[in-house]
Design a protein around this motif. Structure first.
Motif, PDB file in Angstrom:
ATOM      1  N   ASP A  66      12.574  50.993  16.530  1.00  0.00           N
ATOM      2  CA  ASP A  66      12.877  51.388  15.035  1.00  0.00           C
ATOM      3  C   ASP A  66      14.125  51.691  14.191  1.00  0.00           C
ATOM      4  OD1 ASP A  66      12.198  52.972  12.407  1.00  0.00           O
ATOM      5  OD2 ASP A  66      11.158  54.773  13.630  1.00  0.00           O
ATOM      6  N   THR A  67      13.865  50.180  13.364  1.00  0.00           N
ATOM      7  CA  THR A  67      15.265  50.552  12.554  1.00  0.00           C
ATOM      8  C   THR A  67      15.555  50.656  10.961  1.00  0.00           C
ATOM      9  OG1 THR A  67      13.801  48.665  11.240  1.00  0.00           O
ATOM     10  CG2 THR A  67      15.481  47.433  13.149  1.00  0.00           C
ATOM     11  N   SER A  68      14.888  51.648  10.841  1.00  0.00           N
ATOM     12  CA  SER A  68      15.100  53.014  10.124  1.00  0.00           C
ATOM     13  C   SER A  68      15.822  53.972  10.952  1.00  0.00           C
ATOM     14  CB  SER A  68      13.484  53.061   9.095  1.00  0.00           C
ATOM     15  OG  SER A  68      12.603  53.923   9.859  1.00  0.00           O
ATOM     16  N   LYS A  69      15.123  54.169  11.363  1.00  0.00           N
ATOM     17  CA  LYS A  69      15.747  55.731  12.396  1.00  0.00           C
ATOM     18  C   LYS A  69      17.010  55.186  13.072  1.00  0.00           C
ATOM     19  CE  LYS A  69      11.917  57.939  12.276  1.00  0.00           C
ATOM     20  NZ  LYS A  69      10.987  59.200  13.485  1.00  0.00           N
ATOM     21  N   LYS A  70      17.294  53.467  13.129  1.00  0.00           N
ATOM     22  CA  LYS A  70      18.240  52.630  13.754  1.00  0.00           C
ATOM     23  C   LYS A  70      18.548  53.402  15.359  1.00  0.00           C
ATOM     24  CE  LYS A  70      21.615  51.582  10.744  1.00  0.00           C
ATOM     25  NZ  LYS A  70      21.325  51.696   9.444  1.00  0.00           N
ATOM     26  N   SER A  71      17.102  53.242  16.027  1.00  0.00           N
ATOM     27  CA  SER A  71      16.611  53.757  17.489  1.00  0.00           C
ATOM     28  C   SER A  71      15.808  53.029  18.136  1.00  0.00           C
ATOM     29  CB  SER A  71      16.403  55.156  17.512  1.00  0.00           C
ATOM     30  OG  SER A  71      15.117  55.065  16.205  1.00  0.00           O
ATOM     31  N   SER A  72      15.829  52.651  19.682  1.00  0.00           N
ATOM     32  CA  SER A  72      14.655  52.271  20.494  1.00  0.00           C
ATOM     33  C   SER A  72      14.355  52.479  21.478  1.00  0.00           C
ATOM     34  CB  SER A  72      15.275  51.103  20.911  1.00  0.00           C
ATOM     35  OG  SER A  72      14.738  50.665  21.281  1.00  0.00           O
ATOM     36  N   SER A  73      13.128  53.020  22.061  1.00  0.00           N
ATOM     37  CA  SER A  73      13.070  53.296  23.149  1.00  0.00           C
ATOM     38  C   SER A  73      12.158  52.285  24.261  1.00  0.00           C
ATOM     39  CB  SER A  73      11.777  54.347  23.493  1.00  0.00           C
ATOM     40  OG  SER A  73      10.589  53.738  22.931  1.00  0.00           O
ATOM     41  N   LEU A  74      12.338  52.584  26.179  1.00  0.00           N
ATOM     42  CA  LEU A  74      12.179  51.442  27.127  1.00  0.00           C
ATOM     43  C   LEU A  74      10.912  52.378  26.968  1.00  0.00           C
ATOM     44  CD1 LEU A  74      12.445  49.726  28.922  1.00  0.00           C
ATOM     45  CD2 LEU A  74      14.304  50.171  29.549  1.00  0.00           C
ATOM     46  N   LEU A  75       9.898  52.772  27.999  1.00  0.00           N
ATOM     47  CA  LEU A  75       9.024  52.578  27.997  1.00  0.00           C
ATOM     48  C   LEU A  75       8.594  52.231  29.589  1.00  0.00           C
ATOM     49  CD1 LEU A  75       7.004  55.015  29.025  1.00  0.00           C
ATOM     50  CD2 LEU A  75       4.820  53.537  27.522  1.00  0.00           C
ATOM     51  N   ILE A  76       8.849  52.615  30.719  1.00  0.00           N
ATOM     52  CA  ILE A  76       8.801  52.929  32.174  1.00  0.00           C
ATOM     53  C   ILE A  76       7.551  52.980  32.474  1.00  0.00           C
ATOM     54  CG2 ILE A  76       9.390  51.115  34.767  1.00  0.00           C
ATOM     55  CD1 ILE A  76      12.298  51.883  33.584  1.00  0.00           C
ATOM     56  N   THR A  77       6.466  52.046  32.830  1.00  0.00           N
ATOM     57  CA  THR A  77       5.134  53.008  32.992  1.00  0.00           C
ATOM     58  C   THR A  77       4.713  52.553  34.313  1.00  0.00           C
ATOM     59  OG1 THR A  77       3.845  50.874  32.900  1.00  0.00           O
ATOM     60  CG2 THR A  77       3.889  52.074  31.149  1.00  0.00           C
ATOM     61  N   ALA A  78       4.027  53.459  35.374  1.00  0.00           N
ATOM     62  CA  ALA A  78       3.941  53.468  36.537  1.00  0.00           C
ATOM     63  C   ALA A  78       4.807  53.457  37.527  1.00  0.00           C
ATOM     64  CB  ALA A  78       2.832  52.772  36.987  1.00  0.00           C
ATOM     65  N   SER A  79       5.818  54.205  37.481  1.00  0.00           N
ATOM     66  CA  SER A  79       7.051  54.276  37.983  1.00  0.00           C
ATOM     67  C   SER A  79       7.365  53.366  39.835  1.00  0.00           C
ATOM     68  CB  SER A  79       8.369  54.777  37.824  1.00  0.00           C
ATOM     69  OG  SER A  79       8.061  56.005  38.263  1.00  0.00           O
ATOM     70  N   ARG A  80       8.118  53.094  39.754  1.00  0.00           N
ATOM     71  CA  ARG A  80       8.048  52.644  41.636  1.00  0.00           C
ATOM     72  C   ARG A  80       9.230  53.245  41.938  1.00  0.00           C
ATOM     73  NH1 ARG A  80       6.250  46.653  41.168  1.00  0.00           N
ATOM     74  NH2 ARG A  80       4.089  47.415  40.170  1.00  0.00           N
ATOM     75  N   ALA A  81       9.486  53.917  43.001  1.00  0.00           N
ATOM     76  CA  ALA A  81      11.022  53.616  43.604  1.00  0.00           C
ATOM     77  C   ALA A  81      11.947  52.276  43.578  1.00  0.00           C
ATOM     78  CB  ALA A  81      11.309  54.484  45.259  1.00  0.00           C
ATOM     79  N   ALA A  82      11.960  51.159  43.351  1.00  0.00           N
ATOM     80  CA  ALA A  82      12.367  50.552  43.426  1.00  0.00           C
ATOM     81  C   ALA A  82      12.922  50.852  41.921  1.00  0.00           C
ATOM     82  CB  ALA A  82      11.826  49.275  43.195  1.00  0.00           C
ATOM     83  N   ASP A  83      12.838  51.140  40.631  1.00  0.00           N
ATOM     84  CA  ASP A  83      13.037  51.150  40.000  1.00  0.00           C
ATOM     85  C   ASP A  83      14.439  52.239  39.230  1.00  0.00           C
ATOM     86  OD1 ASP A  83       9.882  51.741  38.422  1.00  0.00           O
ATOM     87  OD2 ASP A  83      11.100  49.446  38.685  1.00  0.00           O
TER      88      ASP A  83
END
Lengths: 114, 112
Positions: A66-83
């Protein structure tokens, strides 16, 4: 100088849950990138989103910008221990793309419990 | 796959010693970087090189110098190591096509 700020600093979840990390930045950017670092190792590039893109997917990763808010998000779905790792956002300042110079955030440490 | 290698994973040196950290990349990239990483401070750019024999100071160049005699090799030099240079040192190489940095595995340097 550090431009990006990640939130939260640390995150602990159970395997199978989703993990969301946020990044805010201060100046205009060409693109924003996410990197991952396993404990005691170098960083590995995960995904790049350009300033004219709003969302990007790669496997279990989803990045929004979101460049208007100068922000980004990273979503990792169905996480694993290796994450389990630290995740960093990095920005390329507008006009600096040919140098490759990145400004890194402080990182979010993610622990995924089995 | 791009490969960036660093000469040592762990290094222990004494105060006042001259220390060389070597970084080699195999993808003919022009731009290479040296960072140090400390808890709570994130990654900080020490030096950057954009071609053979060309270099530019980063955010924290004091106490460090660099050498780029060949395109594939970028060396970080601590002329006289001090205890406050104990840190994780990361080298990276820049892929201009992908606008992405590729990192080496890091060198954990301890200065006693």
């Amino acid at each position: 100088s550090q431009q990006g700020e990640e939130d939260p600093q640390a995150l602990s979840i159970q395997e199978g849950e989703n993990a969301t990390m946020n990044c805010s930045y201060k100046t205009s950017i060409n693109n924003l990138q996410w990197y991952r670092q396993n404990s005691g190792r170098g960083l590995v590039h995960l995904i790049l989103i350009r300033s004219n893109e709003r969302e990007k997917h790669s496997g279990r990763l989803r990045v929004t910008l979101d460049t208007s808010k100068k922000s980004s998000s990273l979503l990792i779905t169905a996480s694993r221990a290796a994450d389990t790792a630290s995740y960093f956002c990095a920005t390329v300042k507008h006009g600096s793309s040919n140098t490759g110079k990145l400004i890194f955030g402080q990182g979010t440490t993610l622990q995924v419990k089995p | 796959d791009v490969k960036v290698t660093q000469s040592s994973r762990y290094l222990v040196k004494r105060t006042g010693e001259k220390v060389f950290l070597e970084c080699v990349q195999d993808m003919d990239h022009e731009n290479m970087f040296w960072y140090r990483q400390d808890p709570g401070l994130g990654l900080r750019l020490i030096y950057f090189s954009y071609d053979v024999k060309m270099k530019e100071k980063g955010d924290i160049p004091e106490g460090y110098s660099v050498s780029r005699e060949k395109k594939e090799r970028f060396s970080l030099i601590l002329e006289s190591a001090s205890t406050n240079q104990t840190s994780m040192y990361l080298c990276a190489s820049y892929d201009r096509e992908r606008d992405t940095q590729y990192f080496g595995p890091g060198t954990r340097l301890t200065v006693l």
